[in-house]
Enzyme design. Sequence first.
Site, PDB file in Angstrom:
ATOM      1  N   GLU A 200       0.826  -1.200   0.000  1.00  0.00           N
ATOM      2  CA  GLU A 200       0.000   0.000   0.000  1.00  0.00           C
ATOM      3  C   GLU A 200       0.863   1.253   0.000  1.00  0.00           C
ATOM      4  O   GLU A 200       2.058   1.216   0.300  1.00  0.00           O
ATOM      5  CB  GLU A 200      -0.967   0.010   1.182  1.00  0.00           C
ATOM      6  CG  GLU A 200      -0.325   0.041   2.540  1.00  0.00           C
ATOM      7  CD  GLU A 200      -1.358  -0.113   3.659  1.00  0.00           C
ATOM      8  OE1 GLU A 200      -2.445  -0.670   3.408  1.00  0.00           O
ATOM      9  OE2 GLU A 200      -1.066   0.318   4.778  1.00  0.00           O
ATOM     10  N   GLU A 274      -8.551   1.547  13.399  1.00  0.00           N
ATOM     11  CA  GLU A 274      -7.324   2.330  13.258  1.00  0.00           C
ATOM     12  C   GLU A 274      -7.248   2.961  11.868  1.00  0.00           C
ATOM     13  O   GLU A 274      -7.495   2.296  10.861  1.00  0.00           O
ATOM     14  CB  GLU A 274      -6.102   1.438  13.509  1.00  0.00           C
ATOM     15  CG  GLU A 274      -6.104   0.800  14.893  1.00  0.00           C
ATOM     16  CD  GLU A 274      -4.762   0.193  15.258  1.00  0.00           C
ATOM     17  OE1 GLU A 274      -3.860   0.186  14.406  1.00  0.00           O
ATOM     18  OE2 GLU A 274      -4.628  -0.261  16.409  1.00  0.00           O
ATOM     19  N   ASN A 294      -8.894  -3.607  15.451  1.00  0.00           N
ATOM     20  CA  ASN A 294      -8.499  -4.498  16.535  1.00  0.00           C
ATOM     21  C   ASN A 294      -9.760  -4.922  17.265  1.00  0.00           C
ATOM     22  O   ASN A 294     -10.437  -4.103  17.889  1.00  0.00           O
ATOM     23  CB  ASN A 294      -7.534  -3.805  17.495  1.00  0.00           C
ATOM     24  CG  ASN A 294      -6.207  -3.496  16.829  1.00  0.00           C
ATOM     25  OD1 ASN A 294      -5.751  -2.370  16.822  1.00  0.00           O
ATOM     26  ND2 ASN A 294      -5.578  -4.500  16.243  1.00  0.00           N
ATOM     27  N   ARG A 296     -10.774  -6.184  19.972  1.00  0.00           N
ATOM     28  CA  ARG A 296     -10.519  -6.449  21.391  1.00  0.00           C
ATOM     29  C   ARG A 296     -10.371  -5.110  22.096  1.00  0.00           C
ATOM     30  O   ARG A 296     -10.424  -4.057  21.474  1.00  0.00           O
ATOM     31  CB  ARG A 296      -9.226  -7.254  21.559  1.00  0.00           C
ATOM     32  CG  ARG A 296      -8.030  -6.593  20.871  1.00  0.00           C
ATOM     33  CD  ARG A 296      -6.710  -7.226  21.181  1.00  0.00           C
ATOM     34  NE  ARG A 296      -5.654  -6.787  20.301  1.00  0.00           N
ATOM     35  CZ  ARG A 296      -5.010  -5.636  20.370  1.00  0.00           C
ATOM     36  NH1 ARG A 296      -5.350  -4.755  21.294  1.00  0.00           N
ATOM     37  NH2 ARG A 296      -4.039  -5.342  19.542  1.00  0.00           N
TER      38      ARG A 296
END
Length: 642
Positions: A200, A274, A294, A296
Amino acid sequence: MFNKILIANRGEIACRVMETAQKMGVFCVAVYSDADALAKHVQMADEAVRIGDAAPAESYLKGDVIIQAALDTGAQAIHPGYGFLSENPEFVDAVDAAGLTFIGPSADAIRKMGLKDAAKVLMEQVGVPVVPGYHGDNQDPEHLAGAAETIGYPVLIKAVAGGGGKGMRLVERPEDFASALDSARGEAKTAFGNDAVLVEKFVAKPRHIEVQVFGDGTHAVHLFERDCSLQRRHQKVIEEAPAPGMTEEMREAMGQAGVRAAEAIGYKGAGTVEFIVDASDGLRPDRFWFMEMNTRLQVEHPVTEAITGVDLVEWQLRVAAGEALPKRQDDLSITGHAFEARLYAEDVPKGFLPATGTLTHLQFPTACRADSGVRAGDTISPWYDPMIAKVIVHGPTRAVALEQLYRALQQTEVAGTVTNLAFLGALTRHEGFATGDVDTGLIGRDIDALTLVAPIPAATCVAAAMMALDLVDTKEETGFSLWAPLHRAVQLKADDTLDLDVQVEGSNRQVWQVGEDTVIAERSNGIWSIDGSPMPQVAVSGARITVFDTYGQAFDIVDPLDRDASAAGDTNVVEAPMPGLVKAVFATVGQKVSEGDRLAILEAMKMEHSLLAARDGVIAEVLTEDGAQVEAGAALIRLKEE
């Protein structure tokens, strides 16, 4: 609400979950490895179950053993913490099959976000912006190199199953792509068992801003953003909330993107979306892109708790138990500013090498929140992450909160191991960081200044020497011998060996000579001052003295009988800098090597460390092999004598 839960983790996060759960009247079951039998989280728990040997693969990663422990103790649910099994969908399936509740998202949601390439395709479909790049299945090197050309250099190669910076390489020129790809794949294969990568666009002035989301399986809310741009080798160092320079327009756009991401996968529980942000032209709502989710609770969740007044672990328990989301979006707001600094046992001058050791002293100031999984007397183990604590502060403004963090770090006292305290303190004084001009390259650009080791102040040396010679708790008769002032000397070793002399003129006055410096120590009203300033706190453990000044300075008392012993380093021998597993050996007997050549890889503290030749030479002996478990200081490779 549950009556009893099992926490499938250790250390700081296990203690953090227990604090809230027990406050809610929920009984907690801890699990522990042999290395953690006396750990803080075990002592805090209402019950504790041994699950295996020290190695994570033999304990904290054994899902079947953990589930059986939950069943045996009558726990109704399992909280995974972060790391270990927290984002393992097979574990979630097994928890469900056992009739237990997993305090977190569904296995389906974890799978949808587990592979970065598939997650980005899904995010594009629901209108969440993603970084230009190639996330396809074709892993042919030529195809990937062509994709990089199309995207435009510089590019990032990232492991599809990656995390924590592993399997990630920055490539700035086409001619470097092939070697970087090989390196990224090798590291990804070792870390994740999957060498697939994506490519990327590399953002020129990137900021790492993430959105805390919380869902009930159908609907979701966001609890605003955190800025995690202060990173070293893709590892977060200091996090803050809210993000400096954030506009209401961009906050709304990022927050809604986070909610769309969560609702697209039917997310339940706490999660973090994120984003990478291009800050080269300020924060703009068209300059942020999805990186990963994420699934969690994040390490840095306390800063969100500080600015929102929400206990995210309480929300996790309540929603997992079937309750509705505790608040609607309109009920949530930001108050003040918060920082979190990650305090690690690591040797900064040696390249942030993770450290071990027994914590002979550990104390935090009362003005901060310190989330820690260790206490004084505990050992930092080579088996696990070397985090000592997270130091969290909250103030009415960013400037006030930053000063609070600086003060809290200055007043944090750690003895028994080296730490990154001084490095964290230097970051709080960094001019760019203070003004909010941050990006993920800040630490890398200014690493020399941030890790500069300042000379030890003479007054600090005197404080250590006073303890070494037992000249702190002095009596009236102290200081005189045959009616004359008493002269004494001591040798201490810090980075260098220091010779100190003192003329004790009485129980309340001492005149010290430290090199060319003369330092006066005087006591008034029972309190010592050194050169006019109060004597700093000091901790003593055997022959090691730690002075809690300038973030802590350790001295060893040199035994006069040992002073002539040679302390010169041996450049002929490559030694293990810490206990660990030898992952690979590249040296063979008779091989010619140059200074800096990589001779072996040692895995310790969840990281790989390259062991390099200290000089040019020829390999005389190879004293280890792939797969060997070695102790700190073990000789691994020997060069022929020059």
